[in-house]
Structures are given as structure tokens and as C-alpha cells.
Write a protein that holds these residues in place. Structure first.
Motif, PDB file in Angstrom:
ATOM      1  N   GLN A   1       1.302  -1.371  -0.132  1.00 15.29           N
ATOM      2  CA  GLN A   1      -0.030   0.325  -0.191  1.00 15.29           C
ATOM      3  C   GLN A   1       1.320   0.883   0.143  1.00 15.29           C
ATOM      4  O   GLN A   1       1.980   0.886   0.365  1.00 15.29           O
ATOM      5  N   PRO A   2       0.377   2.747  -0.778  1.00 16.52           N
ATOM      6  CA  PRO A   2       0.917   3.443  -0.231  1.00 16.52           C
ATOM      7  C   PRO A   2       1.742   3.770   1.138  1.00 16.52           C
ATOM      8  O   PRO A   2       0.858   3.582   1.677  1.00 16.52           O
ATOM      9  N   GLU A   3       2.671   4.423   0.816  1.00 16.85           N
ATOM     10  CA  GLU A   3       3.423   4.469   2.240  1.00 16.85           C
ATOM     11  C   GLU A   3       3.923   5.744   1.861  1.00 16.85           C
ATOM     12  O   GLU A   3       4.860   6.884   1.193  1.00 16.85           O
ATOM     13  N   GLU A   4       3.532   7.099   2.960  1.00 19.94           N
ATOM     14  CA  GLU A   4       4.265   8.062   3.304  1.00 19.94           C
ATOM     15  C   GLU A   4       5.061   8.681   3.730  1.00 19.94           C
ATOM     16  O   GLU A   4       6.124   8.357   4.899  1.00 19.94           O
TER      17      GLU A   4
ATOM     18  N   PRO B   1      -2.186  11.906  -7.238  1.00 21.53           N
ATOM     19  CA  PRO B   1      -3.923  11.752  -7.862  1.00 21.53           C
ATOM     20  C   PRO B   1      -4.722  10.845  -6.463  1.00 21.53           C
ATOM     21  O   PRO B   1      -5.705  10.275  -6.936  1.00 21.53           O
ATOM     22  N   VAL B   2      -3.756  10.257  -5.432  1.00 24.69           N
ATOM     23  CA  VAL B   2      -4.434   9.127  -4.155  1.00 24.69           C
ATOM     24  C   VAL B   2      -5.494  10.159  -3.960  1.00 24.69           C
ATOM     25  O   VAL B   2      -5.252  11.574  -3.331  1.00 24.69           O
TER      26      VAL B   2
ATOM     27  N   ASP C   1      -5.054   2.447  -6.718  1.00 24.51           N
ATOM     28  CA  ASP C   1      -4.882   3.473  -5.449  1.00 24.51           C
ATOM     29  C   ASP C   1      -5.304   4.640  -5.662  1.00 24.51           C
ATOM     30  O   ASP C   1      -5.551   5.411  -5.352  1.00 24.51           O
ATOM     31  N   PHE C   2      -5.541   4.771  -7.344  1.00 23.92           N
ATOM     32  CA  PHE C   2      -6.705   6.078  -7.972  1.00 23.92           C
ATOM     33  C   PHE C   2      -7.067   5.168  -8.951  1.00 23.92           C
ATOM     34  O   PHE C   2      -6.021   4.450 -10.104  1.00 23.92           O
ATOM     35  N   PRO C   3      -8.102   5.854  -9.633  1.00 26.43           N
ATOM     36  CA  PRO C   3      -8.977   5.394 -11.101  1.00 26.43           C
ATOM     37  C   PRO C   3      -8.252   6.107 -12.118  1.00 26.43           C
ATOM     38  O   PRO C   3      -7.649   7.266 -11.847  1.00 26.43           O
TER      39      PRO C   3
END
Length: 560
Positions: A248-251, A331-332, A368-370
Motif C-alpha cells: 500500500q502507499p507509504e507516506e 492522484p490518491v 490506488d486511484f482511478p
């Protein structure tokens, strides 16, 4: 009689201070043109001779495909331009006559020629037609530059085809390709025919003819079997080096890092692993977030075509509320439709986190984004077409051809009755060539440190005869006879009969650039032969005095 002692050829030792393009410098120095105002140029006698030579080549090849020359007014009523919607183009000169009637100075003539066709074409038997003119055009050019390359007034060959259907347009378009290819071959230019954007002309397809040179404002993408204006070019990108995927995305904290290069260095990834966000306002759609790889650039023409509407960059205020702060958007979670460039492949990317001083890594498109896909990037050197790397060259656009379809005939009522008696719209194409741009491109491509070196087909004179003598002499008497003999062979000769020194005469001859320079002097007569210099490469040849005129003519025939 073309004797330099009575010919207006004001050569200059120094170029204008504001002249950057080689063609601008040399056309002024060689006495071909003089400036009247910003973007306004006068062609002096030698310069006009070159222009007319280009026009003659164009006429011959247009006539060869069945083109019919006509002439339409430069001053137009505004109404046809209003009906097509082009009255709003900023570059059109608009004025009123003394009665308050709105008028236009034409920058092209689609509206006018279509109006005439609408008046006279009634039946399918009246089609097809190819009409052309060579006429003055006016353009309120905001940035005139480079001498005659970008001006406010210019002459253009514009032709128009009128057909019954798309199949007929294909035939007319193919005929113009044949004519244009012949025209540019005959001018002696190096040139390419490239795919291009239809732009303000509208229509379904277009090609441009490009002459490569450093002064060009356009860029052309080239590979074996492929040529396209950079505005519309597509190619396979070099692969991006992507880090290992994350679940998953990590900040990550990226204080003050707002550029792709800074973020890539901080996180230890290649620029191509960063997604560059480009928020735009699309007419009729509102805010759209466009994403390309960090090592790529958005191509605004391709973006406009992909979205099917006009676009402009969004301001920070326009995207901050729906996406995030400038420098950190991604985009997220973005509250805007997302266009993802075709070159962005599968994998985990770095993007803005939509809050200040933070980015995300491990972002996967789709998960994570369309998004919607589109080819919206500018191609880069090293991209490939058919496995071949492309190169990008600057070029001058010297001609263009457009498939207009029914864009103008529908707006202006140009229709006909087909074989069954049904009313159909005329299908159109339009085709332009700029003679002045051909002239400038020839100067750019073939000039050397001494001046212009014209291709044989465009030179203001086929040869320049220089006599090294002051006052009456045996050399001058011989040169006078030779001048008449050279003209009798069909050569167009400039005779430098001035009472000036050889250094000045040779310098002016090389600056003007006639393909051959023939010199008559004491030494040549004593040696029994004439010195002939080939301007291209400045190679020296000798021909015997006996039959000199025919020998010079034969030498001229061998030149490019």
C-alpha cells in the motif's frame, strides 16, 4: 539589362543588430530585403526575383494537377468569418469601413472560396474542383521575428479542393502530396513531410512540410520511416526504473521538496519513478489532473486533442481545495478526474501526498486511484518507433495540407445535388505554401561564412559576371561581349560592371550567392581561359575563351 552599376542592390558589411537568424542577417546584408516596421518587409529587386522563382515553381506544379489559379480579395466582409466561428481568432486584423461595416484582412481564404463555391456549385457534375491563388495575407502576429520567417504581411499560395465525398478528398489530397513533393524537390531544399495537428484550421487530418534548420520554430521527430511534428509525435518510451512494489502507499516526509529531481534524489529513485502532476482546467469539464512520468513532459496539443476541448493550466487556488497544495499534489484521494499518460506502466510510483511537505511512495495506478488513459506526453530523444531511436530536429514549416471535411461547407452552405437528387455537403481540403519561408530556409540551409549559396532553382541570377577593369579596356570589351553571349544561352546574368576594386566585387558576389561567378581580367585573357567559381563550396574551374558562354552554361546545368 542587369548591370550592377545601375541595379538597386544595397549590400551591407554588417547585419542588423537585432538579427539572430542567419537568413535575416544575410538577406538584409545581400540587399534582398529592407524592413519597414515590425513584421513588415519590402522585397528589393534581387529578393523579389527569388520570391518569383519560388512562385513559378509552385504555379507549374499546381497547374500540373489540374489546379485553376484565381485571385480573391484581401479585404473581406466579417460575416463569413463569423459564421465559421473564426472571427474570434486573435491574429486576425479586424476593421470597419466608413459606414461601420465590419471587415477582416484575410490571413487565409477558406471562408471566401467556400462562399463562392456555395454560390456556383449545384450538381455533382460540378465537382471535383481544385482552386488556388498566390495572394497577400495579413496576420496580427504578436511576436514578429527572424526577418521574413514570422511576419505580419506575407504572400502565400493557398489552394482548396472541393469533392463529392471523402473518397474524392483522398484523391485530391494525394494529388497535392504529389505536387508538394515535386515543388520542394525542385527548390533544392532538404525537407520532410510530417504528421501534424489540425489546429485552428479544423478538419480530420493534416501534414506539414518541414525544412530542417537551426532558425526553425518547430521541432520534428524523425526515425527511419517516421516523421511527425513534435506536437503530435508518438513513440515508445525508454523503460522506467521502478522500485520494488509495496502492499500500500507509504507516506514520506519531504520538507520543501517540490521538484521531481529533488524528490527523486531524496528517495533514491529514478525521475521516471515519480509521477508528475499537471492540473488543468478543461473547457466544459472543469478541473482535470494529468499525470506523466517525472522524466517526461506534457504535450499541450496532444492533451487538448485527447480531451477534445481547450485547456489551460489551473491556478494554485483552483486546485488546492479539490486536490492539495502546490508542489505536493497527487492522484490518491484527488477530487478530480485523472488522465494517466500511456507511458506510465504498472508498478509502484512516487506521487504527491496532497498535503504540504509530504509525498507517497508505492502508489499503483488502478489500485490506488482511478484514471483514463491517453497519450499526452512529448516524445524524447531516444524513444523508439519500430525499434528505431528517434531524433529531434528544429525546422521551418514551409507548407501544410489539411483534410477539412465539411467543417466550412456546413457553416457556409456549400452543397450539391448527388446522382439521386439528394442534397449533400461539399467535402473540402486546403493546402498552403509560404514562398518567403522557402526562400529563408534555402538561405539557412546553404549559407557559409561568406554569404548565401543558393540552390540553382532559386537564385536571383544564374551567374554573376565580374570584370576586373577600370574604364575602357580590352577586358571590359570582352566582358561586354561575353555578357550578351551568356544571355543568349538562356542564362540570367548579373553583370558587375562597376568601377570598383576586385575585393569589393568578389565579396558582394559571394554575399549574393549566384551559383556561378565568372571573372574576366588581364590575367585570364592572357592565359586564354576564364576563371569560374562554383559558389557552393567555392570550387574554382577554368573554361577556354573560345566558346566560353556555352561552357559556362553547360557547367551551370550540372549544379544542384
Amino acid at each position: 539589362m542587369t548591370r550592377l552599376s545601375s541595379y538597386l542592390l544595397p549590400t551591407e558589411k554588417q547585419a542588423p543588430a537585432d538579427a539572430e537568424a542567419i537568413s535575416h542577417q544575410l538577406m538584409v546584408r545581400a540587399g534582398l530585403i529592407r524592413q519597414l516596421g515590425a513584421g513588415l518587409w519590402t522585397y528589393l529587386p534581387a529578393g523579389w526575383r527569388v520570391h518569383r522563382r519560388v512562385e513559378q515553381i509552385i504555379r507549374e506544379e499546381m497547374d500540373a494537377i489540374g489546379g485553376q489559379e484565381m485571385l480573391m480579395p484581401l479585404l473581406n466582409p466579417a460575416e463569413p468569418w463569423r459564421r465559421t466561428g473564426r472571427i474570434e481568432i486573435d491574429e486576425i486584423f479586424k476593421l470597419e469601413d466608413r459606414k461601420g461595416t465590419e471587415m477582416v484582412l484575410a490571413m487565409t481564404h477558406e471562408e471566401i472560396v467556400t462562399t463562392h463555391v456555395a454560390q456556383v456549385v449545384r450538381s455533382y457534375r460540378d465537382l471535383p474542383q481544385i482552386l488556388y491563388q498566390i495572394q497577400v495575407k495579413e496576420r496580427d502576429e504578436p511576436r514578429p521575428r527572424a526577418g521574413v520567417l514570422r511576419t505580419r504581411e506575407f504572400r502565400m499560395k493557398d489552394s482548396y479542393s472541393f469533392d463529392r465525398d471523402e473518397a474524392g478528398l483522398e484523391e485530391s489530397y494525394a494529388k497535392h502530396i504529389v505536387a508538394y513533393d515535386r515543388i520542394f524537390e525542385r527548390t533544392g531544399l532538404e525537407w520532410y513531410r510530417v504528421e501534424s495537428d489540425v489546429g485552428m484550421m479544423g478538419g480530420t487530418a493534416a501534414h506539414e512540410y518541414m525544412a530542417p534548420c537551426a532558425a526553425g520554430e518547430d521541432e520534428v521527430a524523425l526515425a527511419p520511416g517516421y516523421a511527425a511534428n513534435l506536437e503530435v509525435a508518438s513513440a515508445d518510451p525508454q523503460p522506467a526504473e521502478l522500485p520494488a512494489p509495496l502492499s500500500q502507499p507509504e507516506e514520506v516526509h519531504t520538507p520543501g521538496l517540490t521538484t521531481v529531481d529533488d524528490v527523486a534524489r531524496r528517495l533514491g529513485v529514478a525521475p521516471g519513478a515519480v509521477l508528475k502532476a499537471y492540473p488543468v482546467i478543461a473547457e466544459g469539464r472543469g478541473l482535470v489532473l494529468v499525470l506523466v512520468r517525472g522524466d517526461h513532459r506534457v504535450n499541450e496539443v496532444k492533451l487538448r486533442n485527447a480531451l477534445g476541448t481547450q485547456v489551460r493550466p489551473a491556478t494554485a487556488d483552483e486546485f488546492a481545495r479539490k486536490i492539495g497544495p502546490a508542489g505536493f499534489i497527487g492522484p490518491v484521494g484527488a477530487n478530480a478526474p485523472i488522465v494517466l499518460d500511456d507511458a506510465v506502466g504498472d508498478g509502484g510510483y512516487v506521487t504527491g501526498a496532497n498535503r504540504a511537505d509530504h509525498h507517497l511512495r508505492g502508489v499503483e495506478p488502478g489500485r490506488d486511484f482511478p484514471f483514463e488513459r491517453a497519450d499526452v506526453r512529448a516524445v524524447e530523444p531516444g524513444d523508439t518507433v519500430g525499434g528505431h531511436p528517434i531524433r529531434i530536429e528544429k525546422a521551418i514549416e514551409v507548407g501544410n495540407i489539411f483534410k477539412l471535411g465539411t467543417r466550412y461547407s456546413s457553416a457556409l452552405g456549400a452543397s450539391f445535388l448527388d446522382e439521386s437528387g439528394a442534397q449533400q455537403l461539399v467535402t473540402m481540403g486546403c493546402y498552403g505554401i509560404g514562398p518567403a519561408r522557402i526562400v529563408a530556409a534555402a538561405v539557412e540551409q546553404y549559407a557559409d561564412d561568406a554569404g548565401i549559396a543558393w540552390p540553382r532553382a532559386l537564385a536571383p541570377f544564374d551567374a554573376e559576371l565580374v570584370v576586373i577593369s577600370r574604364g575602357e579596356s580590352e577586358e571590359r570589351a570582352f566582358a561586354d561581349r561575353l555578357y550578351e553571349e551568356l544571355k543568349a544561352t538562356g542564362l540570367d546574368v548579373l553583370y558587375d560592371d562597376r568601377d570598383a576594386g576586385p575585393g569589393e566585387k568578389f565579396a558582394d558576389a559571394e554575399l549574393l550567392g549566384a551559383p556561378l561567378r565568372v571573372t574576366v581580367g588581364k590575367r585570364t585573357l592572357a592565359a586564354g581561359e576564364l576563371e569560374v567559381q562554383l559558389r557552393r563550396g567555392r570550387e574554382r574551374r577554368s573554361v577556354p575563351l573560345e566558346g566560353a558562354a556555352e561552357a559556362v552554361h553547360e557547367l551551370w546545368r550540372t549544379l544542384p
